[in-house]
Write an enzyme that holds these catalytic residues in place. Structure first.
Site, mmCIF file in Angstrom:
data_model
loop_
_atom_site.group_PDB
_atom_site.id
_atom_site.type_symbol
_atom_site.label_atom_id
_atom_site.label_comp_id
_atom_site.label_asym_id
_atom_site.label_seq_id
_atom_site.Cartn_x
_atom_site.Cartn_y
_atom_site.Cartn_z
ATOM 1 C CE1 TYR A 231 4.549 105.230 -19.474
ATOM 2 C CE2 TYR A 231 6.049 106.905 -18.656
ATOM 3 C CZ TYR A 231 5.708 105.579 -18.814
ATOM 4 O OH TYR A 231 6.530 104.608 -18.305
ATOM 5 C CE LYS B 65 7.252 102.161 -23.325
ATOM 6 N NZ LYS B 65 6.561 103.400 -22.987
ATOM 7 C CG ASP C 177 4.834 110.865 -25.587
ATOM 8 O OD1 ASP C 177 5.029 110.023 -26.487
ATOM 9 O OD2 ASP C 177 5.050 110.630 -24.386
ATOM 10 N NE ARG D 281 28.818 114.738 -20.342
ATOM 11 C CZ ARG D 281 29.615 115.830 -20.445
ATOM 12 N NH1 ARG D 281 29.245 116.860 -21.171
ATOM 13 N NH2 ARG D 281 30.762 115.861 -19.812
#
Ligand SMILES: *Cc1c(COP(=O)(O)O)cnc(C)c1O
Length: 378
Positions: free
Chosen positions: A98, A195, A170, A46
């Site tokens: 978004y 994407k 973004d 992690r």
């Protein structure tokens, strides 16, 4: 180093121990320590994993930042960035961001006392008017979805800096290959790597790049504390995807330009939104701040029925959400991604029922053009 070379030679290339040219998938959770408190850089996955680290170094180099961070999705990345703020803090954000970003800010983070105001960031005056004494950041998405509205990153970042605010961008639609917000003054870049960066419709992931050491310390603290990290297998898929990002972006860009120009002169098509078109109101700004116009086009075919007919007749455009992969996709925002927005608000925004959005893939453009032509009919 030029852009395509950096995609191949940036970050950490291969594996120091074995000489493996591709970074191995370190499918591991914990690491043998040589003595108590003495480890070789990794303690627990992690906190850090070598495959994820190779990806984080690569995206850091590509965005020209100080440090990179990989998350389990674009939304995990955005949420983790927002977790660097405190209860009572306020963010000014692009109004047609978004949908998932809108949702997490208005339905989740608001419950933690982090508030947000949505404005048209394409005019800096709107940002200025929305700032309160608790504002800590301006969050931009440019170009936006589905109408491809463009914000001047350098102008907003300069203004934000003068007010002591962070600028977060973004950068999903442009990728670092076409647009580098940090060089334009931004402090934090967020990606849905699902994407273009992944590029093959086979992984859900998010990335963050920060511009300085202080933000890197904060971001790593949140990443390790919240734990929304990306696994080694998916990190490896993103490294693999990034190697060909340049080729894919060049191809999607030139295909999209041809298709947008074709659509613009077609009698059955109304308004066409593509920033590569001279008539698009963000065209000049895009020429200034990006190296390409991307692969997203929206256009109006007149009605929901016509949109459905078009989709039914198309062979090479798959009806699906998401974007940015090798295959061309098509969607109807009013009925899919933006269905939760009330009809009047959609009309105000220009998201009419006949608006279709395509994500242009890297097929032969002649096939894509012939396909659209036969499906539109005359
Ligand atoms: C898809 C997308 C996101 C969310 O990313 P996920 O990987 O789906 O969580 C955020 N911003 C933009 C611009 C997107 O297209």
């Amino acid at each position: 180093m030029r852009a395509k070379t950096k995609l191949i030679h940036g970050g950490i290339v291969g594996d120091e121990t074995t000489g493996a040219v591709s970074t191995p998938i370190y499918q591991v959770s914990t690491y043998k320590q040589d003595a108590v408190g003495k480890h070789r850089g990794y303690e627990y996955s992690r906190t850090g994993n070598p495959t994820r680290h190779a990806l984080e170094e690569l995206i850091k180099d590509l965005e020209g930042g100080y440090a990179g961070f990989a998350f389990g999705s674009g939304m995990a990345a955005t949420t983790s960035v927002m977790m660097m703020f405190n209860s009572g803090d306020h963010v000014v954000i692009t109004d047609d961001v978004y949908g998932g970003t809108f949702r997490v800010l208005t339905k989740v983070l608001n419950r933690m006392g982090i508030s947000s105001t949505f404005v048209d960031t394409s005019d800096v005056k709107n940002v200025e008017a929305a700032i309160t004494e608790n504002t800590k950041a301006v969050f931009l998405e440019t170009p936006t979805n589905p109408l491809l509205k463009v914000t001047d990153i350098a102008e907003i970042a300069k203004f934000a800096k003068s007010k002591g605010l962070l600028t977060i961008v973004d950068n999903t639609f442009m990728t670092p290959y076409f647009q580098q917000p940090i060089a334009l003054g931004a402090d934090i870049v967020v990606h849905s790597a699902t994407k273009y960066i992944g590029g093959h419709s086979d992984v859900v992931a998010g990335l963050v790049v920060v511009a300085n050491e202080e933000l890197a310390t904060d971001m790593h603290f949140v990443q390790n504390s919240v734990g929304a990290v990306l696994g080694p297998q998916d990190s490896w898929l993103l490294i693999r995807g990034l190697r060909t990002l340049g080729l894919r972006m060049e191809e999607t860009n030139s295909n999209a330009q041809r298709i947008a120009e074709f659509l613009e002169q077609h009698p059955s098509v109304g308004k066409v939104y593509y920033p590569g078109l001279v008539g698009h109101n963000g065209h000049e700004l895009m020429k200034k701040q990006t190296k390409g116009f991307g692969g997203m086009i929206s256009f109006d075919v007149g009605s929901a029925e016509k949109a459905e007919e078009l989709i039914r007749k198309l062979r090479y455009f798959t009806l699906a959400e998401s974007l940015g992969a090798v295959e061309s996709l098509i969607s109807v925002p009013a009925q899919m991604t933006h269905a939760s927005i009330p009809a009047e608000r959609r009309a105000e925004l220009g998201i009419v029922d006949g608006l279709v959005r395509i994500s242009v893939g890297i097929e032969d453009v002649e096939d894509l053009l012939e396909d659209i032509e036969q499906a539109l009919g005359n």
